[in-house]
Motif scaffolding. Sequence first.
Motif, PDB file in Angstrom:
ATOM      1  N   SER A  47       0.852  -1.175   0.000  1.00 16.06           N
ATOM      2  CA  SER A  47       0.000   0.000   0.000  1.00 16.06           C
ATOM      3  C   SER A  47       0.894   1.232   0.000  1.00 16.06           C
ATOM      4  O   SER A  47       1.856   1.300   0.753  1.00 16.06           O
ATOM      5  CB  SER A  47      -0.881  -0.011   1.239  1.00 16.06           C
ATOM      6  OG  SER A  47      -1.393   1.269   1.449  1.00 16.06           O
ATOM      7  N   PHE A  88      -3.221  -2.119  -4.879  1.00 18.86           N
ATOM      8  CA  PHE A  88      -3.762  -0.971  -4.177  1.00 18.86           C
ATOM      9  C   PHE A  88      -3.822   0.221  -5.106  1.00 18.86           C
ATOM     10  O   PHE A  88      -2.976   0.366  -6.007  1.00 18.86           O
ATOM     11  CB  PHE A  88      -2.859  -0.599  -2.995  1.00 18.86           C
ATOM     12  CG  PHE A  88      -3.035  -1.501  -1.807  1.00 18.86           C
ATOM     13  CD1 PHE A  88      -4.146  -1.332  -0.976  1.00 18.86           C
ATOM     14  CD2 PHE A  88      -2.094  -2.472  -1.503  1.00 18.86           C
ATOM     15  CE1 PHE A  88      -4.288  -2.145   0.137  1.00 18.86           C
ATOM     16  CE2 PHE A  88      -2.258  -3.281  -0.404  1.00 18.86           C
ATOM     17  CZ  PHE A  88      -3.342  -3.127   0.424  1.00 18.86           C
ATOM     18  N   LEU A  95      -8.720  -1.596  -3.705  1.00 24.75           N
ATOM     19  CA  LEU A  95      -7.886  -2.705  -4.139  1.00 24.75           C
ATOM     20  C   LEU A  95      -8.568  -3.370  -5.316  1.00 24.75           C
ATOM     21  O   LEU A  95      -9.771  -3.614  -5.280  1.00 24.75           O
ATOM     22  CB  LEU A  95      -7.750  -3.698  -2.980  1.00 24.75           C
ATOM     23  CG  LEU A  95      -6.866  -4.899  -3.214  1.00 24.75           C
ATOM     24  CD1 LEU A  95      -5.503  -4.648  -2.601  1.00 24.75           C
ATOM     25  CD2 LEU A  95      -7.482  -6.148  -2.621  1.00 24.75           C
TER      26      LEU A  95
END
Lengths: 497, 835
Positions: A47, A88, A95
Amino acid sequence: MASYKPTKITVYPKLGEKVTQDTVYWKNYKAPIQIKEFGAVTNINFSPVAPHNFAVTAFTRIHIYGPFSHEPVKSFTRFKDTAYCGRFRSDGQLLVAGCEDSVVRLFDVNGKVALRMYKGHTKAVHVTDFTSDSYQILTGSDDYSCRLWDIPNATELNAYQEHTDYIRCGQHLFSMFDGRVDKSVMTLDHGQPVESLLLYPSEGLLVSAGGRFVKVWDLLKKGQPLVSLKNHHKTVTCLCLSSNGERLLSGSLDRHVKVYNTTSYKVVHNFDYAASILSLALAPNDESIVVGMTNGILNLKHRKNAEESKEISGQQRRRPSYRVFVKGKNYFPKQDDYLVSKPVKQHLAKYDKQLKKFNVSKALDTALEAWTRLKKPEITVAVIKELDRRGTLKNALAGRDEQGLSRLLYFLIGNLFDPRFAPVLVTAAEMILDIYQSVIGQSSVVDRQLLRLQEMLEREIDYQQELLEVLGMLDTVFASSLPRKEVPCSMFSLMIR
Amino acid sequence: MVEHGDIRVVHRGGSKINSREPVISSDSRLLLCASGECVKVFSTSTEECIHDLRGHTGLVTGVLLRPSNHLQAYSCSADGTVRLWDFTDGILIKTYAIGYPIYSIHASPNHERVIFIVISTLSEKKSELFQLVAVHLPQSGDRLVEARELSAVLSDVSSNPAAIAFGRGGEYIVSAKGLQLEVYFFKKQKSYRFSLKENNKKGRKNTFTCVASHPQDDCIATGHEDGKIRLWRNFSHKKEYTYSTLHWHHSVVSSLCFTPEGTNLLSGGVESVLVQWRYNQESQKDFLPRLGAAITHIVVSPDGALFCTSHSDNKITIIQSCVKVSAIIQGLVKGESLSTDLMVDPRSKAMVLNGKPGHLQFYSLQRDKLLFNLDIVQQEYIHQSGLQQFEVVKAAFTASGNWLASVEERKQKDAELELNLKLWMFDEQSQSFVLNTTISAPHEARITAMCFCQSTDSQTTMLVSTSKDGHFKAWQLATPAHTEDDGPSWSCDFVGAYHSLVPECCTFSADGSLLAVSFQEVVTVWSPSSWELLTTLSQPPGAIRDLCFGKLSCSKYLVGTTANNLLCCWNLLTCALEWSTSMNTSLLLADPLSENMAAFCPQAGFTDLFVFKPNEPRPLYSHKAVCSGNVTRAVFAPREEMLDSCEESSQWLNHSQLYFLTQCMDLMTFTTKAEEARQMAASKQLVIDDSIAMTPFHLLLGKHRGQQQQQESGQDSLSAERTPLPQGSAAIKELLQTPAHILPSTSFLCSMFVQSLLISVTDSREETKHVEEEMESEKEEDSEEEEIESRAVRPPEMARCGQATETATLTKAQVKELRRVKKLDHGWLSSVLDL
């Protein structure tokens, strides 16, 4: 009047890889943590926002792990079939993932159920990603097509049908598309099925991995190939860029991860793993390396934090009270001060002090002390060499009791066959045999060691013979393949010696 | 010979200074030592050679202070004369012709007008038997005196001067030879002989090596081959003599000496340790270890303040009362063999050759002085005879002098050869060579030749070494792959061989594009960039001895000499033999600055020299019988300034000078008449007042004085008269008369000092200075001590004002400034006093 010149300890070149800043940097990771997943780990994605969770796509699930947890923080299991390419968005909120059943799913990171489902592909979707404006999704599928989707409406904006093979990440030929035009802008031929693509943050360079090659393309020069790297011996499956963009990492089915310098494109470091590597990701700031393998194992390596590394250097410092000796040393004389310099006392090692006094036996004893003998055999060898040079080696070796002799023999057994020490130690060994010929048979300890020495000598001779045979073979190979060039045979003989 | 009369071979220094024991003058300021055919006078404080006493035509075999006049010295020589010198001024006073070669000279204050010399027993032939004779020196006003009045004192003595000594006050003379000690009493006219057994129980040799006698006691010290020292007493009786033994040395005692008071006995030998024994308390001894090389002679100055040892490496060490080495006079070191070639260091222009064991010496050809020794082996040298030591066998410089390569080897009886190739980089900061790379065992057998690629414009530096193992290797300076490494190092670039023949010599062409390596009778030419064998040249039979590429306009030629008396010149463009002549050449070398090559050809016990250009087989210059015996080493040393001789025969000496070493290791060179005349003129200018030790300060002051004298009298001050009074400028006076502890730092004084030496112009600034002066006088009242100081300074200043007004006014301002500086500087002192 010259001062005493201490015994010269020969510095032997260190074999193996050299310690560079890169090796120091990339070795500074803790012991790996292994997590068993349900199937082969095909994709790992970090992320982009703190706390930098990462999504691991394995079999029919996508697990999200926190930066330090070894249990999944969250998992998405609503896939009918194998999931692919969980990624991400740049804000870390959404997502996207493809699936074998041709449906592309969009998830909220905090939710459980898919927010949107994009249907349109006819075959398994292996590639999904967000575009840089983060309102669109790009997917690639086995139906030879790439599609661009609008996130809010779940509508298909564009479909690119130019590919002629499965889209696994790009293909045999891979093409560059401009989102505004519905034709490819650029087509680059990698030569092998492309497994992974990586665009530099500057968007000027593109790295592609396919077959055993990693190729770098210059996009600004119309896709001119910049460099082709062939450092793996099996298919390269994944690519990754270090956080500062100065190092490129590539993982391969040959179970290695290689680190390249992006200015010279030379391999600067290498990681070994237990199984073939399918996916690889680096946390921001290179805080951890996550590697997914074919056997379903996820391998996590966290960087040692500053305190831990400092602790180690603290251990290396031997004398914490050194400060006491430095006292007053940082005072520099002023311009007009008359400096009365203290005579510099020459520090000599213990064996040097004894050699200076011509106490040869004592010097040899000192050099044979357990720590020196085991940790720094080159010192012992240097002292033996020095004694030999002085012509007093025989005196130093003679007159030893059982214990002293066995210590000597123990050292010989350990080091006689080291090619660096052999020339010196062979002389010493011959002398020992000459001197102690008469006492053989009086001590079982010494006899046993002598037998062992003999045994090792025989083995060494056999080994040398084999090497000579290899040398002969090599000579014939060289002679037949290079008719005009000189055979650098002395190099081989040096190696053997 | 006739047509080249203006070029002659001259001896150029480097002769032994350790052959005989040196002599220290009675005031301990001068040191006399025999050096070749002259006696050199050194200053004991500055190590400089003050002058040479020239006159002898043979080897000088002894120097001795005249017992009746301590300002005069005798010297004897193998030419059969004894000469009397005033050594402070370097004047020959008298020459006594004896007529026989003299081997050593002795004298004692007890025997007026008699000297004792050692000559061989048979007057004509050289024999092994020597005798000691007394020579009565006739009184006469003539310069040259025949002294034929010889009377034999002792027969069968040793020719070694250390084996004869005078006893207490010259009452008796002691001589040792072999195993016999002989004492001859002059009064009784009787001699006593004492002999030792050849070997003692442990098989040690008892042979006498040196004797010394106590100046006050009836005691004789003898040194022996086994390292023992015996002290003999009561030797005026045939039977009841006694001796005691001192044993510290492990091998030969080569010199013994009592101090003038007789309190100490000094001994030295191979160990290079000076041992000081207390007389009558022999268990107490002091050592001065690590003097560098085996001690050959020990001398004590007449006042006992200085000791002086001469060493086997052509060195004289001056020691202050056995505690501190105060000066070292070092000559050219000549080992047993000259294994490295003669080279010239491109930076210092010094000649480089192997010197002390394990060292390279840098020898200044211009100043005839050893500049320094570079320690190549960097190991403790063990002073023990019969020990195999590391020797420097090869060395090479790059053209720029940035890199030095050296090869050291140690050959043992049974074990294999130990070889090390070391590469040294010149460090600008420390101005010396620093070890960069050590390659142990670069080859499997002895290295036969080594050379650097001499081209200056090439990117990489390359070294080629050839070895008896049949390979030649190219070593290259490689920059490290990782930038973290500390600098570049050397590694092997290429290994070459040719039909398993042994390579003998190698040479690079001037531009570095070709490498020629000779394999016995074949010359192979390689391209160093691609390591391709370009061509082979050969002129069988006879192995190649030397190879040289032509330079400049002759760069297409390769000249080689073969063992079969051929001098061949190949043209590299056609790869064919251009010309060859039959001459037995022992040495061929090329001048680095011109096309010329020199070939030394031994012929019937003599060596001839031919200088030629490779483009024509005609000698430019030939010199028959340069010296007797074979010339083994020679070198072209580039001149600092070019000569402009236009005569054809001497043109080859314009760029560089040819030096060569004869078989007996004498350094010779070729000079022209014009050059000699110029040198003579230069040396005359250098005559300085010798009575003062030559310190840099003296040089500075002396120059200044000379200037002043010229200013005052306007006369030419070429005559070296002493100025009656030192009349320095005010600044110098200030400098000298102010106590050292209150002087400001030298950096302050320096500029002033330099300014005072300049001739300044008196101008209007004088006025402003006066104002400053007044301001300063106000300040002066601030502290009391300053007042005292300045008062102490003032009187001489005032006195001087009357004497030399000119200089005083010139520097008045500076004096003021100096005083101001002092004041600034000593504020701290008053603050200390306040506390």
